[in-house]
Each structure stands twice: as C-alpha cells, then as structure tokens.
Write a protein that holds these residues in place. Structure first.
Motif, PDB file in Angstrom:
ATOM      1  N   SER A  89     149.679 162.092  37.321  1.00 29.81           N
ATOM      2  CA  SER A  89     149.176 161.137  36.338  1.00 29.81           C
ATOM      3  C   SER A  89     150.173 160.894  35.215  1.00 29.81           C
ATOM      4  N   PHE A  90     149.961 159.762  34.520  1.00 26.56           N
ATOM      5  CA  PHE A  90     150.747 159.469  33.333  1.00 26.56           C
ATOM      6  C   PHE A  90     150.414 160.523  32.288  1.00 26.56           C
ATOM      7  N   GLU A  91     151.436 160.951  31.541  1.00 31.14           N
ATOM      8  CA  GLU A  91     151.238 161.991  30.537  1.00 31.14           C
ATOM      9  C   GLU A  91     150.184 161.553  29.523  1.00 31.14           C
ATOM     10  N   GLY A  92     149.247 162.435  29.249  1.00 38.59           N
ATOM     11  CA  GLY A  92     148.204 162.168  28.269  1.00 38.59           C
ATOM     12  C   GLY A  92     147.043 161.346  28.796  1.00 38.59           C
ATOM     13  N   THR A  93     147.062 161.022  30.099  1.00 35.20           N
ATOM     14  CA  THR A  93     145.952 160.270  30.701  1.00 35.20           C
ATOM     15  C   THR A  93     145.567 160.954  32.009  1.00 35.20           C
ATOM     16  N   ASN A  94     144.518 160.446  32.627  1.00 37.57           N
ATOM     17  CA  ASN A  94     144.156 160.925  33.956  1.00 37.57           C
ATOM     18  C   ASN A  94     144.349 159.824  34.999  1.00 37.57           C
ATOM     19  N   ILE A  95     145.162 158.810  34.658  1.00 38.79           N
ATOM     20  CA  ILE A  95     145.445 157.698  35.561  1.00 38.79           C
ATOM     21  C   ILE A  95     146.676 158.027  36.400  1.00 38.79           C
ATOM     22  N   TYR A 127     148.167 146.654  43.894  1.00 33.14           N
ATOM     23  CA  TYR A 127     147.336 147.706  43.319  1.00 33.14           C
ATOM     24  C   TYR A 127     146.060 147.027  42.837  1.00 33.14           C
ATOM     25  N   ILE A 128     144.922 147.437  43.381  1.00 34.95           N
ATOM     26  CA  ILE A 128     143.670 146.731  43.135  1.00 34.95           C
ATOM     27  C   ILE A 128     142.841 147.392  42.044  1.00 34.95           C
ATOM     28  N   ASN A 129     142.740 148.705  42.068  1.00 32.78           N
ATOM     29  CA  ASN A 129     141.972 149.447  41.073  1.00 32.78           C
ATOM     30  C   ASN A 129     142.737 150.692  40.651  1.00 32.78           C
ATOM     31  N   GLU A 130     142.430 151.184  39.465  1.00 30.90           N
ATOM     32  CA  GLU A 130     143.058 152.415  38.994  1.00 30.90           C
ATOM     33  C   GLU A 130     142.572 153.600  39.814  1.00 30.90           C
ATOM     34  N   VAL A 131     143.442 154.598  39.917  1.00 30.41           N
ATOM     35  CA  VAL A 131     143.108 155.852  40.591  1.00 30.41           C
ATOM     36  C   VAL A 131     143.197 156.939  39.530  1.00 30.41           C
ATOM     37  N   TYR A 132     142.255 157.867  39.555  1.00 32.36           N
ATOM     38  CA  TYR A 132     142.190 158.903  38.538  1.00 32.36           C
ATOM     39  C   TYR A 132     142.455 160.282  39.140  1.00 32.36           C
ATOM     40  N   SER A 133     142.972 161.155  38.318  1.00 36.70           N
ATOM     41  CA  SER A 133     143.245 162.528  38.737  1.00 36.70           C
ATOM     42  C   SER A 133     141.971 163.138  39.315  1.00 36.70           C
ATOM     43  N   GLY A 134     142.109 163.749  40.480  1.00 38.98           N
ATOM     44  CA  GLY A 134     140.958 164.341  41.161  1.00 38.98           C
ATOM     45  C   GLY A 134     140.390 163.444  42.240  1.00 38.98           C
ATOM     46  N   ASP A 135     140.733 162.144  42.200  1.00 39.40           N
ATOM     47  CA  ASP A 135     140.263 161.233  43.249  1.00 39.40           C
ATOM     48  C   ASP A 135     140.886 161.636  44.582  1.00 39.40           C
TER      49      ASP A 135
END
Length: 176
Positions: A89-95, A127-135
């Motif tokens: 993920s990007f630092e400081g986010t869960n994206i 890229y259609i939707n964001e993906v989050y850490s843990g997905d």
C-alpha cells in the motif's frame, strides 16, 4: 534552526520523502542550497538523483505480487489469487499501489503462455476500483490470440466480487 536541529530535520524529511530536492529543503530550513548540500555530505545522504534511483530499486525489489496459481491450462487460460497486505500500500494509507496490481496481472499473463522471458509489447490496462490492504484478489486470464511468438492475453482481477482491474497484454516470447 541550529545545525543539530537542521540535521535531525533533514534525516527525518528525506526518510519520509526521498524525492525532496535541495532547494525545497533549503527553503524549509531557511538556509542556502549550499548549506543543505554540505549538511547532506556530512550526514552521508545521497544527492537527489541517487535517492530517486535507490527508491525505485527498493520499490521494485520489495514488490511481492506473484500470487498463487490456482489453475493453469497452458496457452488457454489460468487463474490466480493474491492476498494484499500493508507492504503493497501507499505509505500512510491502506490503498494498494497500482504497480502491485499490474505486476500480479502481468505474472499471470506470463504464466499462462509458459514464458520465462517475454516482452510486453503493448499493455492496455484499466484500474476500475481501489483495492485495499487485506483484500483478496482473484485473477483470471485468457489467451485470446496466438500469432507465431506473439500472444494476446486478457486478464481480469476482482476483489470482493467486484472487478478492480482489466488488462490486455500483447506479449512476445524471447528467443533467449
């Protein structure tokens, strides 16, 4: 700001953002660019170009996006799964970074054509939707066209039953 405070500030800021230029640091510290260069030399901090190069190499070396192959019918189709985590993920986010998703898709495209080495001649990705850490990402690939050593492979990736990425990869297998 004292020299000691400036050194601490430089170390902290460059660790947070290796892409800061000397003139930006000079303005933030209220000193000349020459002073910042001298401070960097004292602290053993590389110049801007070297920091950018090192950040890119570190990012590439830490990229962990192979996934686990679930099914593979060579030269036809395949599927793979990848559980994302904070390292992607990007630092400081869960994206999750797009480069991790792209690498996951490209690895599956290469696997389905059994290529140890191939050139991605053209990649058309969305890229259609964001993906989050843990997905948990689920990818399916399909070989659409074969012409000598060139393959057109489609890859679709879903997270939580929603499409998050689609790509068309034109791959040419290397003779080496």
């Amino acid at each position: 700001m004292s020299k000691k405070e400036r050194h601490a500030f430089l170390l902290r800021k460059i660790k947070e953002d290796p892409f800061l230029k000397d003139d930006d640091l000079a303005k933030a510290c209220g000193v000349s660019v020459s002073t910042i260069r001298f401070d960097r030399a004292e602290l053993g901090i590389a110049e801007y170009r070297e920091r950018v190069k090192n950040a890119a190499v570190d990012g590439f070396n830490n990229l962990r996006s192979e996934g686990e192959i679930l099914e593979l019918e060579l030269f036809h189709n395949g599927s793979s799964v990848l559980t994302t985590d904070d390292t992607m993920s990007f630092e400081g986010t869960n994206i999750i970074k797009g480069q991790c998703i792209y690498a996951f898709a490209e690895n599956l495209a290469l696997s389905v054509i059994a290529a140890k080495a191939a050139l991605v001649k053209v990649a058309n990705v969305k890229y259609i939707n964001e993906v989050y850490s843990g997905d948990r990402l689920f990818a399916r690939s399909q070989v659409v066209r074969v012409k000598e050593k060139e393959f057109l492979v489609h890859v679709f990736i879903k997270a939580n039953m929603n499409e998050v990425f689609r790509g068309k990869f034109s791959l040419v297998i290397s003779d080496n």
